[in-house]
Design an enzyme around this catalytic site. Structure first.
Site, PDB file in Angstrom:
ATOM      1  N   TRP A 286       0.834  -1.231   0.012  1.00  0.00           N
ATOM      2  CA  TRP A 286      -0.093  -0.065  -0.175  1.00  0.00           C
ATOM      3  C   TRP A 286       0.930   1.271  -0.203  1.00  0.00           C
ATOM      4  O   TRP A 286       0.466   2.299  -0.691  1.00  0.00           O
ATOM      5  CB  TRP A 286      -0.901   0.133   1.121  1.00  0.00           C
ATOM      6  CG  TRP A 286      -2.231  -0.709   1.177  1.00  0.00           C
ATOM      7  CD1 TRP A 286      -2.676  -1.941   1.704  1.00  0.00           C
ATOM      8  CD2 TRP A 286      -3.298  -0.008   0.299  1.00  0.00           C
ATOM      9  NE1 TRP A 286      -4.006  -2.050   1.325  1.00  0.00           N
ATOM     10  CE2 TRP A 286      -4.416  -0.845   0.560  1.00  0.00           C
ATOM     11  CE3 TRP A 286      -3.504   0.830  -0.469  1.00  0.00           C
ATOM     12  CZ2 TRP A 286      -5.633  -1.017  -0.105  1.00  0.00           C
ATOM     13  CZ3 TRP A 286      -4.718   1.043  -0.955  1.00  0.00           C
ATOM     14  CH2 TRP A 286      -5.850   0.154  -0.849  1.00  0.00           C
ATOM     15  N   TRP A 314     -19.174  20.231   0.580  1.00  0.00           N
ATOM     16  CA  TRP A 314     -18.754  20.169   2.020  1.00  0.00           C
ATOM     17  C   TRP A 314     -19.361  21.196   2.939  1.00  0.00           C
ATOM     18  O   TRP A 314     -19.680  22.260   2.375  1.00  0.00           O
ATOM     19  CB  TRP A 314     -17.196  19.952   2.219  1.00  0.00           C
ATOM     20  CG  TRP A 314     -16.928  18.851   1.325  1.00  0.00           C
ATOM     21  CD1 TRP A 314     -16.091  18.978   0.392  1.00  0.00           C
ATOM     22  CD2 TRP A 314     -16.840  17.541   1.741  1.00  0.00           C
ATOM     23  NE1 TRP A 314     -15.609  17.676  -0.249  1.00  0.00           N
ATOM     24  CE2 TRP A 314     -16.026  16.769   0.688  1.00  0.00           C
ATOM     25  CE3 TRP A 314     -17.415  16.435   2.757  1.00  0.00           C
ATOM     26  CZ2 TRP A 314     -15.684  15.349   0.473  1.00  0.00           C
ATOM     27  CZ3 TRP A 314     -17.159  15.484   2.679  1.00  0.00           C
ATOM     28  CH2 TRP A 314     -16.493  14.675   1.571  1.00  0.00           C
ATOM     29  N   ASN A 349      -3.784   2.712  12.759  1.00  0.00           N
ATOM     30  CA  ASN A 349      -4.614   2.820  11.460  1.00  0.00           C
ATOM     31  C   ASN A 349      -5.865   2.803  11.403  1.00  0.00           C
ATOM     32  O   ASN A 349      -6.778   3.485  10.730  1.00  0.00           O
ATOM     33  CB  ASN A 349      -4.033   1.843  10.703  1.00  0.00           C
ATOM     34  CG  ASN A 349      -4.559   1.745   9.228  1.00  0.00           C
ATOM     35  OD1 ASN A 349      -4.540   2.715   8.523  1.00  0.00           O
ATOM     36  ND2 ASN A 349      -5.190   0.500   8.615  1.00  0.00           N
TER      37      ASN A 349
HETATM   38  C1  LIG Z   1      -6.518   8.768   7.186  1.00  0.00           C
HETATM   39  C2  LIG Z   1      -5.265   8.088   6.940  1.00  0.00           C
HETATM   40  C3  LIG Z   1      -4.209   8.784   6.982  1.00  0.00           C
HETATM   41  C4  LIG Z   1      -2.722   8.073   6.956  1.00  0.00           C
HETATM   42  N1  LIG Z   1      -1.535   9.025   6.955  1.00  0.00           N
HETATM   43  C5  LIG Z   1      -0.390   8.378   7.015  1.00  0.00           C
HETATM   44  C6  LIG Z   1       0.647   9.097   6.871  1.00  0.00           C
HETATM   45  O1  LIG Z   1       0.627  10.130   7.016  1.00  0.00           O
HETATM   46  N2  LIG Z   1       1.890   8.459   7.071  1.00  0.00           N
HETATM   47  C7  LIG Z   1       1.943   7.084   7.033  1.00  0.00           C
HETATM   48  O2  LIG Z   1       3.026   6.651   6.978  1.00  0.00           O
HETATM   49  N3  LIG Z   1       0.866   6.227   7.000  1.00  0.00           N
HETATM   50  C8  LIG Z   1      -0.509   7.008   6.993  1.00  0.00           C
HETATM   51  N4  LIG Z   1      -1.442   6.157   6.997  1.00  0.00           N
HETATM   52  C9  LIG Z   1      -1.503   4.739   6.808  1.00  0.00           C
HETATM   53  C10 LIG Z   1      -1.305   3.938   8.330  1.00  0.00           C
HETATM   54  O3  LIG Z   1      -2.461   4.608   9.312  1.00  0.00           O
HETATM   55  C11 LIG Z   1      -0.007   4.140   8.879  1.00  0.00           C
HETATM   56  O4  LIG Z   1       1.228   3.857   8.026  1.00  0.00           O
HETATM   57  C12 LIG Z   1       0.286   3.092  10.303  1.00  0.00           C
HETATM   58  O5  LIG Z   1      -0.980   3.519  11.002  1.00  0.00           O
HETATM   59  C13 LIG Z   1       1.352   3.352  10.730  1.00  0.00           C
HETATM   60  O6  LIG Z   1       1.579   2.159  11.886  1.00  0.00           O
HETATM   61  P1  LIG Z   1       2.567   1.089  11.844  1.00  0.00           P
HETATM   62  O7  LIG Z   1       3.885   1.645  11.518  1.00  0.00           O
HETATM   63  O8  LIG Z   1       2.541   0.613  13.213  1.00  0.00           O
HETATM   64  O9  LIG Z   1       1.841   0.260  10.620  1.00  0.00           O
HETATM   65  P2  LIG Z   1       1.923  -1.254  10.532  1.00  0.00           P
HETATM   66  O10 LIG Z   1       0.498  -1.662  10.664  1.00  0.00           O
HETATM   67  O11 LIG Z   1       2.957  -2.123  11.183  1.00  0.00           O
HETATM   68  O12 LIG Z   1       2.573  -1.162   9.052  1.00  0.00           O
HETATM   69  C14 LIG Z   1       3.780  -1.350   8.531  1.00  0.00           C
HETATM   70  C15 LIG Z   1       4.006  -0.120   7.547  1.00  0.00           C
HETATM   71  O13 LIG Z   1       3.364  -0.229   6.421  1.00  0.00           O
HETATM   72  C16 LIG Z   1       3.149   1.381   5.955  1.00  0.00           C
HETATM   73  N5  LIG Z   1       1.439   1.002   5.931  1.00  0.00           N
HETATM   74  C17 LIG Z   1       0.383   0.485   6.636  1.00  0.00           C
HETATM   75  N6  LIG Z   1      -0.710   0.617   6.310  1.00  0.00           N
HETATM   76  C18 LIG Z   1      -0.467   1.690   5.079  1.00  0.00           C
HETATM   77  C19 LIG Z   1      -1.573   2.394   4.501  1.00  0.00           C
HETATM   78  N7  LIG Z   1      -3.072   2.005   4.767  1.00  0.00           N
HETATM   79  N8  LIG Z   1      -1.022   3.100   3.590  1.00  0.00           N
HETATM   80  C20 LIG Z   1       0.122   3.155   3.337  1.00  0.00           C
HETATM   81  N9  LIG Z   1       1.248   2.840   3.717  1.00  0.00           N
HETATM   82  C21 LIG Z   1       0.832   1.860   5.054  1.00  0.00           C
HETATM   83  C22 LIG Z   1       3.561   2.006   6.788  1.00  0.00           C
HETATM   84  O14 LIG Z   1       4.682   2.634   6.376  1.00  0.00           O
HETATM   85  C23 LIG Z   1       3.605   1.257   8.101  1.00  0.00           C
HETATM   86  O15 LIG Z   1       4.539   1.658   8.838  1.00  0.00           O
HETATM   87  C24 LIG Z   1      -2.872   6.866   7.110  1.00  0.00           C
HETATM   88  C25 LIG Z   1      -4.066   6.114   6.912  1.00  0.00           C
HETATM   89  C26 LIG Z   1      -5.280   6.815   6.794  1.00  0.00           C
HETATM   90  C27 LIG Z   1      -6.477   5.950   6.960  1.00  0.00           C
END
Ligand SMILES: Cc1cc2nc3c(=O)[nH]c(=O)nc-3n(C[C@H](O)[C@H](O)[C@H](O)COP(=O)(O)OP(=O)(O)OC[C@H]3O[C@@H](n4cnc5c(N)ncnc54)[C@H](O)[C@@H]3O)c2cc1C
Length: 492
Positions: A286, A314, A349
């Site tokens: 993703w 909006w 997330n």
């Molecule tokens: C409204 C919204 C805003 C978000 N803003 C950001 C942001 O600014 N920066 C960001 O890195 N992620 C963002 N995300 C995606 C995701 O929420 C975060 O990457 C995640 O919560 C980070 O926590 P983690 O490292 O423990 O993730 P884990 O669940 O451990 O996932 C591992 C890695 O996968 C990537 N990842 C996971 N989910 C997504 C996703 N849906 N889209 C893209 N990459 C993903 C991230 O790099 C993450 O660190 C957003 C999601 C939503 C719905």
């Protein structure tokens, strides 16, 4: 003449498995490394206490020492990071000229503003006879490496992921052996010193109290903590009250961890059929997907991915907006999530999806305002993923949640925080509310509320909107798009 180069460090603050650093050390005899605290970015930050600036500062310091140690091990004369503060585009050109290097090497950035800055830097350097090259480092597969059979970019995630997984072979995951050529690290010119956080005009935040592990060492610590939990990721990742996710996003953002290292570990387990590893690898896909979308569709920065969705009207709703920002909506899971964001700079997330849906579909407020709020507060703020996530939640994006699917903030809470463990952590005024009612205290009888010490409207707000009515309004708001409701498909 000794050949020399300058590595421009940006969101790649590590000295192992680092593309541009490896290429520079392999190709040049004397290699300098520089990091610019870019005042074009820092000056517009609304808060002088910014966890990201503190994170970067600590990581640059760690990298400086790690490069010095690496140089010492390999018999190089020096090593370290030269730090400058100023407009990055002019600072890097001045530094390259002063050092007399033949080339500036860096890792590719995909954000439109950064692409434009790099184009100008390349042009300015070229006019001085200095080359500029950029390398793939932040993503696993680059924007042009995963295309449909017709050679066009994907806009739907599932076929993209299928093609992405096929391409993700051992070659793509091979680490760059930076240390092999570390003898080419250049001695820093005399008088180089690293600025303190205060020199940069910033103060310490609560980063230390939050015990967020910093720098390369911090990333490895988080990774070691996550590896035994990866197997359960496919289930646990959805529950904000459990320690189910990796918390590596801020490290991926600033490159204190290598994306190849993470993917190689996940892929090895995924190929053995581990469902947790398979799901985690999908999340990394993703991440690449949204970088690719941003590259091919830069209009998404300010507009909806699908132009028809920019006709959605909006609401302005200043009071509802304030209630959302101040975590006072009367919906405990939404408020707990917003408090997590403000207190820690992180949001789970599942909760990003819930609060994104709540802002756009319950309050009828433009996703762009929520996106900007996250940009200000998230430690891991990344334009591509943040924009993609917001447009997904608002249904305006590519492969987004269809507009008629609207999260119910109460049932989401019942499903993903069943015993209210997460809510109680961030909304302590509801600590005594029984599990059954914690998701919607407004549904309790006055005597029950009193018994828990809750006075609606005083100790905790009454719901600012009625979800059922808000849902109807949203269906009306989006209704004109009904022909567009079908999910998009890509030719594979
Ligand atoms: C409204 C919204 C805003 C978000 N803003 C950001 C942001 O600014 N920066 C960001 O890195 N992620 C963002 N995300 C995606 C995701 O929420 C975060 O990457 C995640 O919560 C980070 O926590 P983690 O490292 O423990 O993730 P884990 O669940 O451990 O996932 C591992 C890695 O996968 C990537 N990842 C996971 N989910 C997504 C996703 N849906 N889209 C893209 N990459 C993903 C991230 O790099 C993450 O660190 C957003 C999601 C939503 C719905």
């Amino acid at each position: 003449m000794t050949s020399s180069a300058l590595v421009w460090l940006r969101r790649d603050l590590r000295c192992y498995d680092q593309s541009a650093l490896y290429q520079a050390l392999r190709r040049f005899e004397r290699v300098y490394c520089a990091f610019i605290f870019d005042t074009d970015i820092l000056d517009v930050l609304p808060n002088r206490e910014d966890r990201r600036v503190e994170f970067i500062h600590a990581s640059v310091l760690e990298l400086h020492e790690a490069l010095q140690a690496m140089a010492l091990r390999s018999g190089a004369p020096g090593g370290g990071v030269m730090v400058r503060t100023g407009s990055a585009a002019s600072c890097i050109v001045e530094l390259a000229q002063k050092l007399g290097v033949q080339e500036v090497l860096t890792n590719r950035d995909y954000e439109p503003q950064a692409v434009e800055r790099d184009r100008r830097v390349a042009q300015d350097l070229r006019s001085l006879g200095i080359a500029f090259t950029d390398y793939k480092d932040h993503v696993l597969l680059d924007r042009d490496e995963v295309l449909t059979q017709q050679g066009s970019p994907y806009s739907v995630f599932t076929p993209y992921k299928r093609a992405w997984l096929q391409k993700l072979d051992a070659f793509q995951l091979k680490p760059y052996p930076v240390e092999r050529y570390a003898r080419h690290l250049a001695e820093l010119p005399r008088g180089e010193r690293l600025p303190t956080l205060e020199d940069l005009g910033f103060s310490r935040t609560n980063l230390k109290d939050l015990r967020i592990p910093l720098g390369m060492k911090g990333a490895q610590q988080l990774l070691q903590d996550f590896l035994p939990r990866m197997r359960a990721y496919d289930v646990d990742r959805d529950f904000p009250g459990r320690k189910g996710v990796s918390y590596l996003s801020v490290h991926l953002r600033f490159g204190t961890v290598s994306i190849r290292q993470l993917a190689a570990l996940a892929q090895e387990r995924a190929l053995q059929g581990d469902p947790g590893a398979q799901t985690w690898l999908s999340e990394l896909a993703w991440r690449d997907f949204y970088f690719m979308i941003l590259h091919y569709h830069p209009h998404v920065v300010t507009q909806s991915f699908r132009p028809a969705y920019d006709l959605v009207a909006w609401d302005d709703a200043p009071e509802l907006w304030q209630a959302w920002c101040n975590a006072q909506t009367g919906y405990p899971l939404v408020d707990a999530a917003m408090r997590q964001l403000h207190q820690t700079g992180y949001m789970h997330n599942r909760l990003r999806m819930v609060v994104g849906s709540f802002l756009t579909k319950d309050l009828g407020i433009d996703w762009r305002r929520g996106e900007r709020h996250f940009a200000e507060h998230l430690n891991d703020y990344d334009l591509s993923a943040n924009n993609g996530g917001w447009q997904w939640a608002a249904s305006t994006g590519c492969d987004a949640q269809p507009w008629f699917r609207i999260f119910n903030p109460v049932t989401q809470s019942q499903r993903f925080d069943p015993d209210g463990r997460f809510i109680r952590r961030y909304v302590p005024e509801l600590a005594k509310v029984p599990d059954k009612h914690i998701h919607f205290p407004a549904g309790m009888k006055p005597a029950e509320l009193q018994a828990c010490g809750v006075h609606l409207g005083k100790t905790y707000p009454a719901p600012i909107v009625d979800h059922a009515r808000a849902r109807q309004r949203t269906l009306m708001r989006f209704h004109f798009l009904s022909a567009d409701a079908k999910p998009a498909t890509d030719a594979e």
